[in-house]
Design an enzyme around this catalytic site. Structure first.
Site, PDB file in Angstrom:
ATOM      1  N   HIS A 186     -36.353  22.350   3.332  1.00  0.00           N
ATOM      2  CA  HIS A 186     -35.375  23.079   2.677  1.00  0.00           C
ATOM      3  C   HIS A 186     -35.239  22.008   1.266  1.00  0.00           C
ATOM      4  O   HIS A 186     -35.168  21.165   1.018  1.00  0.00           O
ATOM      5  CB  HIS A 186     -34.077  22.784   3.257  1.00  0.00           C
ATOM      6  N   TYR A 188     -22.233  24.358   4.243  1.00  0.00           N
ATOM      7  CA  TYR A 188     -21.208  23.373   4.544  1.00  0.00           C
ATOM      8  C   TYR A 188     -19.998  24.124   3.733  1.00  0.00           C
ATOM      9  O   TYR A 188     -19.829  24.259   2.470  1.00  0.00           O
ATOM     10  CB  TYR A 188     -21.320  22.036   3.690  1.00  0.00           C
ATOM     11  N   PRO A 240     -20.709  13.231  10.984  1.00  0.00           N
ATOM     12  CA  PRO A 240     -22.010  13.809  10.400  1.00  0.00           C
ATOM     13  C   PRO A 240     -22.260  14.781   9.290  1.00  0.00           C
ATOM     14  O   PRO A 240     -23.072  15.180   8.986  1.00  0.00           O
ATOM     15  CB  PRO A 240     -22.060  14.685  11.775  1.00  0.00           C
ATOM     16  N   LYS A 265     -26.392  11.609   7.691  1.00  0.00           N
ATOM     17  CA  LYS A 265     -27.159  10.514   7.436  1.00  0.00           C
ATOM     18  C   LYS A 265     -27.464   9.635   8.891  1.00  0.00           C
ATOM     19  O   LYS A 265     -28.287   8.857   8.832  1.00  0.00           O
ATOM     20  CB  LYS A 265     -26.143   9.687   6.847  1.00  0.00           C
ATOM     21  N   TYR A 305     -27.671  13.019  -0.703  1.00  0.00           N
ATOM     22  CA  TYR A 305     -27.812  14.023   0.539  1.00  0.00           C
ATOM     23  C   TYR A 305     -29.315  13.702   0.795  1.00  0.00           C
ATOM     24  O   TYR A 305     -29.693  13.579   2.174  1.00  0.00           O
ATOM     25  CB  TYR A 305     -27.579  15.244   0.303  1.00  0.00           C
TER      26      TYR A 305
HETATM   27  P1  RFL Z   1     -28.585   7.098  20.074  1.00  0.00           P
HETATM   28  O1  RFL Z   1     -29.267   8.350  19.951  1.00  0.00           O
HETATM   29  O2  RFL Z   1     -27.011   7.137  20.734  1.00  0.00           O
HETATM   30  O3  RFL Z   1     -29.209   6.266  21.226  1.00  0.00           O
HETATM   31  C1  RFL Z   1     -29.043   5.215  21.783  1.00  0.00           C
HETATM   32  C2  RFL Z   1     -29.518   5.077  23.180  1.00  0.00           C
HETATM   33  O4  RFL Z   1     -29.203   3.734  23.957  1.00  0.00           O
HETATM   34  C3  RFL Z   1     -28.835   4.294  25.393  1.00  0.00           C
HETATM   35  N1  RFL Z   1     -27.865   3.243  25.920  1.00  0.00           N
HETATM   36  C4  RFL Z   1     -28.257   2.251  26.594  1.00  0.00           C
HETATM   37  N2  RFL Z   1     -29.557   1.901  27.015  1.00  0.00           N
HETATM   38  C5  RFL Z   1     -29.485   0.938  27.925  1.00  0.00           C
HETATM   39  N3  RFL Z   1     -28.650   0.236  28.140  1.00  0.00           N
HETATM   40  C6  RFL Z   1     -27.224   0.285  27.790  1.00  0.00           C
HETATM   41  N4  RFL Z   1     -26.045   0.119  28.176  1.00  0.00           N
HETATM   42  C7  RFL Z   1     -27.245   1.700  26.935  1.00  0.00           C
HETATM   43  N5  RFL Z   1     -25.998   2.210  26.374  1.00  0.00           N
HETATM   44  C8  RFL Z   1     -26.710   3.122  25.540  1.00  0.00           C
HETATM   45  C9  RFL Z   1     -28.263   5.738  25.340  1.00  0.00           C
HETATM   46  O5  RFL Z   1     -28.254   6.230  26.527  1.00  0.00           O
HETATM   47  C10 RFL Z   1     -29.164   6.411  24.032  1.00  0.00           C
HETATM   48  O6  RFL Z   1     -30.302   6.898  24.591  1.00  0.00           O
HETATM   49  O7  RFL Z   1     -28.557   5.772  18.858  1.00  0.00           O
HETATM   50  P2  RFL Z   1     -29.810   5.772  17.917  1.00  0.00           P
HETATM   51  O8  RFL Z   1     -31.033   5.755  18.384  1.00  0.00           O
HETATM   52  O9  RFL Z   1     -29.228   4.661  17.043  1.00  0.00           O
HETATM   53  O10 RFL Z   1     -29.700   7.109  17.048  1.00  0.00           O
HETATM   54  C11 RFL Z   1     -28.726   7.483  15.914  1.00  0.00           C
HETATM   55  C12 RFL Z   1     -28.570   8.879  16.060  1.00  0.00           C
HETATM   56  O11 RFL Z   1     -28.523   9.551  17.287  1.00  0.00           O
HETATM   57  C13 RFL Z   1     -27.123   9.534  15.278  1.00  0.00           C
HETATM   58  O12 RFL Z   1     -26.898   8.648  14.394  1.00  0.00           O
HETATM   59  C14 RFL Z   1     -27.331  11.026  14.811  1.00  0.00           C
HETATM   60  O13 RFL Z   1     -27.520  11.865  15.825  1.00  0.00           O
HETATM   61  C15 RFL Z   1     -26.122  11.324  13.879  1.00  0.00           C
HETATM   62  N6  RFL Z   1     -26.247  12.787  13.605  1.00  0.00           N
HETATM   63  C16 RFL Z   1     -26.914  13.094  12.594  1.00  0.00           C
HETATM   64  N7  RFL Z   1     -27.748  12.257  11.739  1.00  0.00           N
HETATM   65  C17 RFL Z   1     -28.475  12.704  10.997  1.00  0.00           C
HETATM   66  O14 RFL Z   1     -29.242  11.793  10.231  1.00  0.00           O
HETATM   67  N8  RFL Z   1     -28.597  14.014  10.400  1.00  0.00           N
HETATM   68  C18 RFL Z   1     -27.618  15.105  11.193  1.00  0.00           C
HETATM   69  O15 RFL Z   1     -27.841  16.114  10.705  1.00  0.00           O
HETATM   70  C19 RFL Z   1     -26.864  14.354  12.149  1.00  0.00           C
HETATM   71  N9  RFL Z   1     -25.964  15.459  12.954  1.00  0.00           N
HETATM   72  C20 RFL Z   1     -25.237  13.557  14.477  1.00  0.00           C
HETATM   73  C21 RFL Z   1     -25.250  14.830  13.709  1.00  0.00           C
HETATM   74  C22 RFL Z   1     -24.629  13.191  15.350  1.00  0.00           C
HETATM   75  C23 RFL Z   1     -23.863  14.109  15.854  1.00  0.00           C
HETATM   76  N10 RFL Z   1     -23.150  13.670  17.031  1.00  0.00           N
HETATM   77  C24 RFL Z   1     -23.041  14.186  18.438  1.00  0.00           C
HETATM   78  C25 RFL Z   1     -22.425  12.320  17.161  1.00  0.00           C
HETATM   79  C26 RFL Z   1     -24.578  15.890  14.500  1.00  0.00           C
HETATM   80  C27 RFL Z   1     -23.737  15.382  15.541  1.00  0.00           C
HETATM   81  C28 RFL Z   1     -22.817  16.527  16.026  1.00  0.00           C
HETATM   82  C1  PHB Z   2     -27.235  19.852  12.590  1.00  0.00           C
HETATM   83  O1  PHB Z   2     -28.021  20.737  12.428  1.00  0.00           O
HETATM   84  O2  PHB Z   2     -26.778  19.545  13.681  1.00  0.00           O
HETATM   85  C2  PHB Z   2     -26.571  19.374  11.458  1.00  0.00           C
HETATM   86  C3  PHB Z   2     -27.001  19.513  10.173  1.00  0.00           C
HETATM   87  C4  PHB Z   2     -26.425  18.847   8.831  1.00  0.00           C
HETATM   88  C5  PHB Z   2     -25.282  17.867   9.247  1.00  0.00           C
HETATM   89  C6  PHB Z   2     -25.032  17.582  10.362  1.00  0.00           C
HETATM   90  C7  PHB Z   2     -25.285  18.437  11.640  1.00  0.00           C
HETATM   91  O3  PHB Z   2     -24.812  17.401   8.270  1.00  0.00           O
END
Ligand code: RFL
Ligand code: PHB
Length: 389
Positions: free
Chosen positions: A72, A200, A292, A296, A384
């Site tokens: 994008h 957004y 989110p 990032k 971004y």
């Molecule tokens: P994770 O993905 O939470 O993985 C951690 C893993 O550790 C396990 N765990 C354990 N394992 C062993 N022993 C324990 N005691 C444990 N406790 C936990 C868990 O089961 C899991 O598998 O962390 P990690 O790897 O640091 O990754 C981070 C990302 O997942 C997170 O920052 C992103 O998803 C945030 N995020 C977004 N980031 C972006 O860069 N771009 C986006 O567009 C974006 N959109 C989002 C998001 C996060 C969202 N939510 C649900 C918080 C949108 C949403 C809605």
């Molecule tokens: C998503 O596609 O889940 C998404 C995209 C952009 C964001 C957060 C989540 O800032």
């Protein structure tokens, strides 16, 4: 069992680190408390910065992303229906890649399976020990049996609710936190996206985001209160609320359908300092959380483990501690930059219970400034797409 690096957590941080170390000839084991299916069932991020794309390509897991991901050139902002495009390509000469976290995780899992790298799923009672001393180790139980992994280093990649950060003595760590009174209600649907780029949207009724996973699968979010229960949201209610927050012409093009996933994520800013305790390193969501809005979190996680892998490679290869000693400071510099941007995007685009008329006018003035000033748009685009000085 003995390994060089015990990685706790098989999310994007843990799996990317595992792959980076494998490529550097460093032995690592990944220990995860959930099953692979559970990890893949979590619908989260969708946007990758160029630097994250580069890391994934460099470790040989970029092939599917390069064919199925959607590059994008920009995003759209909408303020009470007034539209403003932020053209990344024109402003800063960069793009982002829309490719779901689930797919990144799947590609990394497949790569581990292919090389036979050791991952232990469904490990219970995972605990990190003696990271202050000479013999760090990780213990866990599985199927009622106890196991121990002796190691040189422990990587805490276990997310916000993991055990590693919690196992650091209270006096040794300082947590910075802001909890917002908001959540994002997200819906995944097998319908083409409403527009070619992400939108957004700020609206008096609350924030909304139109995102996507592919040309036939869309991801939408609406801001809800932090205490909202997902059970109160039928698909119809969600679609009505989303339409009400978008520009009317865009709302008319919205293709709805039965949701294939629906969940609420709380909004939080959080940073732990420092990020290294003897031979334990915190990375990804275990170290920091951003709301989110700036897309990032996943990108920060990949950045952290790239820095960590470099430091460990230096340690084993050149016998130098410099990278290890610099890890916390290097990661925190990037963290606070991303924290600031995510906080700023959040306060620009959401409605807050206590902001009042004055707060709304300031938000409008911020949006109008972006509209009027190329420099303001450039700053948004720079952050971004991933600002790395
Ligand atoms: P994770 O993905 O939470 O993985 C951690 C893993 O550790 C396990 N765990 C354990 N394992 C062993 N022993 C324990 N005691 C444990 N406790 C936990 C868990 O089961 C899991 O598998 O962390 P990690 O790897 O640091 O990754 C981070 C990302 O997942 C997170 O920052 C992103 O998803 C945030 N995020 C977004 N980031 C972006 O860069 N771009 C986006 O567009 C974006 N959109 C989002 C998001 C996060 C969202 N939510 C649900 C918080 C949108 C949403 C809605
Ligand atoms: C998503 O596609 O889940 C998404 C995209 C952009 C964001 C957060 C989540 O800032």
């Amino acid at each position: 069992m003995r390994t060089q690096v015990a990685i706790i957590g098989a999310g994007p941080a843990g799996l990317t680190l595992g792959r980076l170390l494998e490529r550097a000839g460093i032995d690592a084991v990944v220990i995860e408390q959930r099953s692979p299916e559970y990890v893949l069932g979590r619908i989260r991020a969708g946007v990758l910065e160029q630097s994250a794309v580069d890391v994934l390509r460099a470790i040989g897991v970029g092939a599917r992303m390069d064919t199925e991901g959607l590059p994008h050139d920009g995003v759209e902002l909408s303020f009470d229906g007034d539209m403003l495009r932020i053209d990344f390509e024109e402003l800063v000469g960069r793009k982002v890649m829309v490719y779901g976290q689930t797919e990144v995780t799947r590609d990394l899992m497949d790569a581990r399976a292919e090389t036979g790298a050791v991952s232990i799923y469904e490990a219970e009672n995972v605990a990190a020990h003696d990271f202050d001393g000479a013999s760090p180790r990780v213990t866990y139980t599985k199927n009622g049996q106890s196991f121990e992994i002796a190691c040189d280093f422990i990587a805490g990649c276990d997310g916000f609710h993991g055990v590693t950060r919690a196992s650091v003595p209270k006096g040794a760590i300082h947590n910075f936190e802001r909890i917002y009174p908001l959540g994002w209600l997200g819906v995944l649907v097998d319908q083409p996206p409403v527009a070619p780029e992400l939108i957004y949207a700020h609206h008096a009724r609350g924030f909304a985001l139109c995102s996507m996973r592919s040309e036939t699968r869309s991801r939408y979010y609406v801001q809800v209160s932090a205490s909202e229960d997902v059970a109160n949201w039928s698909d119809d209610r969600f679609w009505d609320e989303l339409r009400a927050r978008l520009n009317p012409e865009i709302a008319e093009n919205l293709k709805t359908g039965p949701s294939i996933e629906k969940s609420i994520a709380p909004l939080r800013s959080f940073v732990a300092e420092p990020l290294r305790f003897g031979s334990l390193f915190l990375a990804g969501d275990a170290a920091h959380i951003v709301p989110p809005t700036g897309a990032k979190g996943l990108n920060m996680a990949i950045h952290d483990v790239a820095v960590l892998a470099e430091a460990l490679t230096e340690h084993y290869g050149e016998k130098s501690k410099a990278g290890i000693d610099a890890y916390s400071a290097r990661v925190l510099t990037n963290t606070w930059r991303a924290e600031r941007f995510s906080w700023w995007m959040t306060q620009l685009l959401h409605t807050f219970p206590d902001s009042g008329d004055f707060g709304r006018r300031i938000q409008r003035a911020d949006f109008d400034y972006l509209r009027a000033s190329r420099i303001a748009r450039q700053s948004l685009a720079e952050n971004y797409t991933g600002f790395k000085p």
